[in-house]
Design a protein around this motif. Sequence first.
Motif, short mmCIF file in Angstrom:
data_model
loop_
_atom_site.label_atom_id
_atom_site.label_comp_id
_atom_site.label_asym_id
_atom_site.label_seq_id
_atom_site.Cartn_x
_atom_site.Cartn_y
_atom_site.Cartn_z
N ARG A 284 -14.59 -3.20 -3.82
CA ARG A 284 -15.64 -4.30 -3.22
C ARG A 284 -15.15 -5.04 -4.78
NH1 ARG A 284 -19.73 -4.16 0.62
NH2 ARG A 284 -20.28 -2.32 1.33
N LEU A 285 -14.79 -4.86 -5.46
CA LEU A 285 -15.17 -5.65 -6.42
C LEU A 285 -13.11 -6.55 -7.09
CD1 LEU A 285 -15.68 -6.94 -8.93
CD2 LEU A 285 -14.96 -4.83 -10.01
N GLU A 286 -12.55 -5.54 -6.60
CA GLU A 286 -11.06 -5.64 -6.15
C GLU A 286 -10.43 -6.58 -4.57
OE1 GLU A 286 -6.74 -5.43 -6.80
OE2 GLU A 286 -8.74 -4.48 -8.01
N LEU A 287 -11.49 -6.32 -3.65
CA LEU A 287 -11.50 -7.55 -2.68
C LEU A 287 -12.05 -8.15 -2.94
CD1 LEU A 287 -11.60 -4.68 0.01
CD2 LEU A 287 -9.55 -6.03 -0.57
N GLN A 288 -12.88 -8.89 -3.42
CA GLN A 288 -13.72 -9.80 -3.60
C GLN A 288 -12.91 -10.67 -5.14
OE1 GLN A 288 -17.84 -9.11 -5.41
NE2 GLN A 288 -18.43 -8.19 -3.29
N GLU A 289 -12.42 -10.50 -5.69
CA GLU A 289 -10.89 -11.19 -6.42
C GLU A 289 -10.01 -11.67 -6.11
OE1 GLU A 289 -9.95 -8.12 -9.49
OE2 GLU A 289 -11.76 -8.35 -10.89
N GLN A 290 -9.37 -11.22 -5.14
CA GLN A 290 -8.85 -11.97 -3.56
C GLN A 290 -9.43 -12.46 -2.78
OE1 GLN A 290 -6.29 -8.50 -2.40
NE2 GLN A 290 -6.66 -7.47 -4.05
N GLY A 291 -10.75 -12.96 -2.98
CA GLY A 291 -11.21 -13.98 -2.78
C GLY A 291 -11.39 -13.01 -0.65
N ILE A 292 -11.66 -11.71 -0.37
CA ILE A 292 -11.98 -10.80 0.89
C ILE A 292 -13.60 -11.04 0.26
CG2 ILE A 292 -11.71 -9.00 1.77
CD1 ILE A 292 -8.04 -9.08 1.47
N PHE A 293 -14.26 -10.98 1.22
CA PHE A 293 -15.80 -10.17 1.53
C PHE A 293 -15.68 -9.44 2.21
CE2 PHE A 293 -15.87 -14.36 0.40
CZ PHE A 293 -17.01 -15.03 -0.99
N TRP B 296 -11.26 -0.77 5.54
CA TRP B 296 -12.38 -2.06 5.95
C TRP B 296 -11.67 -2.92 6.71
CZ3 TRP B 296 -9.62 -6.50 3.89
CH2 TRP B 296 -9.07 -6.04 3.47
N LYS B 297 -13.39 -3.51 6.69
CA LYS B 297 -13.01 -4.73 7.40
C LYS B 297 -13.36 -6.32 6.65
CE LYS B 297 -12.52 -2.30 12.02
NZ LYS B 297 -13.00 -3.53 13.51
N PHE C 96 -6.28 3.24 -1.02
CA PHE C 96 -7.22 4.10 -2.03
C PHE C 96 -7.82 4.01 -3.31
CE2 PHE C 96 -5.95 6.75 -5.32
CZ PHE C 96 -6.43 8.48 -5.05
N PHE C 97 -9.01 4.31 -3.56
CA PHE C 97 -9.31 3.80 -4.67
C PHE C 97 -11.15 5.16 -4.78
CE2 PHE C 97 -8.39 -0.09 -4.13
CZ PHE C 97 -9.35 -1.06 -5.24
N ARG C 98 -11.38 4.70 -6.08
CA ARG C 98 -12.11 5.96 -6.53
C ARG C 98 -13.38 5.86 -6.18
NH1 ARG C 98 -10.38 7.53 -12.50
NH2 ARG C 98 -11.68 9.93 -12.34
N SER C 99 -14.12 4.48 -5.60
CA SER C 99 -15.20 4.45 -5.44
C SER C 99 -15.57 3.04 -4.99
CB SER C 99 -16.33 4.03 -6.29
OG SER C 99 -16.11 2.82 -6.85
#
Length: 400
Positions: free
Chosen positions: A33-42, A10-11, A25-28
């Motif tokens: 996207r949800l994990e990175l959004q919680e870290q403040g990454i779009f 991802w970028k 490595f994620f299941r979907s």
Amino acid sequence: MLSIVKIYIWKGITNKRKPCKGKEFFRSKAQLRLELQEQGIFISYIHTRWTIRFIRSVKMQEIFVFTHQIARLLKAGIPLFQILQLLETTTSNTALHEYLQKLIADLENGFSLSEALKGNKFYFSEFHCSLIALGEKTATLGLMFDRIADYQEKSMKQKAKIINALVYPLVVLIVAIFIFIALLVGIVPQFEQFFSDVGAQLPLITRIVVYLSKHIGFISIYCGLSLLISGSFFFFLKKKYSIVDNKIDSYYLKIPIVNKILSEIIIARITRALSTALAAGLPLIDALQLIAEISGNFVYKTAILMSCEHIREGECFYQAFSQQKLFPLDLLQLIKIGEMANCLSEILSNTADLYEEKINFFSENLSVLLEPVLIIILGLMVACLVIAMYLPIFKLGSVI
């Protein structure tokens, strides 16, 4: 082991407008996207890639430590979700790390721990999942993990003792085979040259040894390929057709010495598991149905499931087991005493200790018991070579 893994490359852009990238490595993709959004990454770009990589398998020792850690941390009052996140960041095993990621993702999606473990049934059996589900309902999850860790530890120690007892005889036998092959390759050809110069008719045993010396490479490759093909075919049939697996289980219990050892191992396993399940609060029939699956033998599994039917019809545990004609009399008497005294879990735990002591005694003396067999095998190997090489020499007088 080799594993095909799906990786997301991802970028994205942070809250401070700084570009960033990575691979996870994620299941979907939605979870990523949800994990990175919680870290403040779009995320601006996601690419899926499949890759083959070597992953070290998770050993039973690591699962025991994992279970023990969860039990201790739960008793310390730490929430389960934080425990799994902590273990995920501290584990060094890639397979276990990815397994924990799956569990955490399932918990975030609203599944309970027992449901998540059932959906990813790699290291915890149906029996373990049922205990964990009971612990979730009764708010005793830490105690259940503690019981599971204790069960895993006893099973692991029992298996390790049997394996350690077999290591010494197997090493001696393998070394003896290599030495025998070395003698065939290095010594026998010199005798063959001497016999060919004399021109005498060689005895049968000498001709066999000389033939082995000449074709040992071909014979080794042929035997190795035959064992590999037949073994692969056997495991395919065993996995594909349950009737083959069931017939093999029945055959094991008919071998004179093996049946006694195997029966004691199975009884120790099922009594330990049943004691753990009853102490945790599972009903007897539910516990027996779960234990039937972990017995590891079709004959015992069928007997336990038939006992469940008899118990449903109103018979007591002792009577149901007595009708199977499979369990030893001492076990049946202890079960009867446990039912009468209303201490079945404690009686079964003591019974498991008794059978485990028998297995430990056998495994500790297994090397001593196998020493005469090894001496006979080594003696036959040496005797065949000596007789084959020196018997023609003894007959040279008649030739000359």
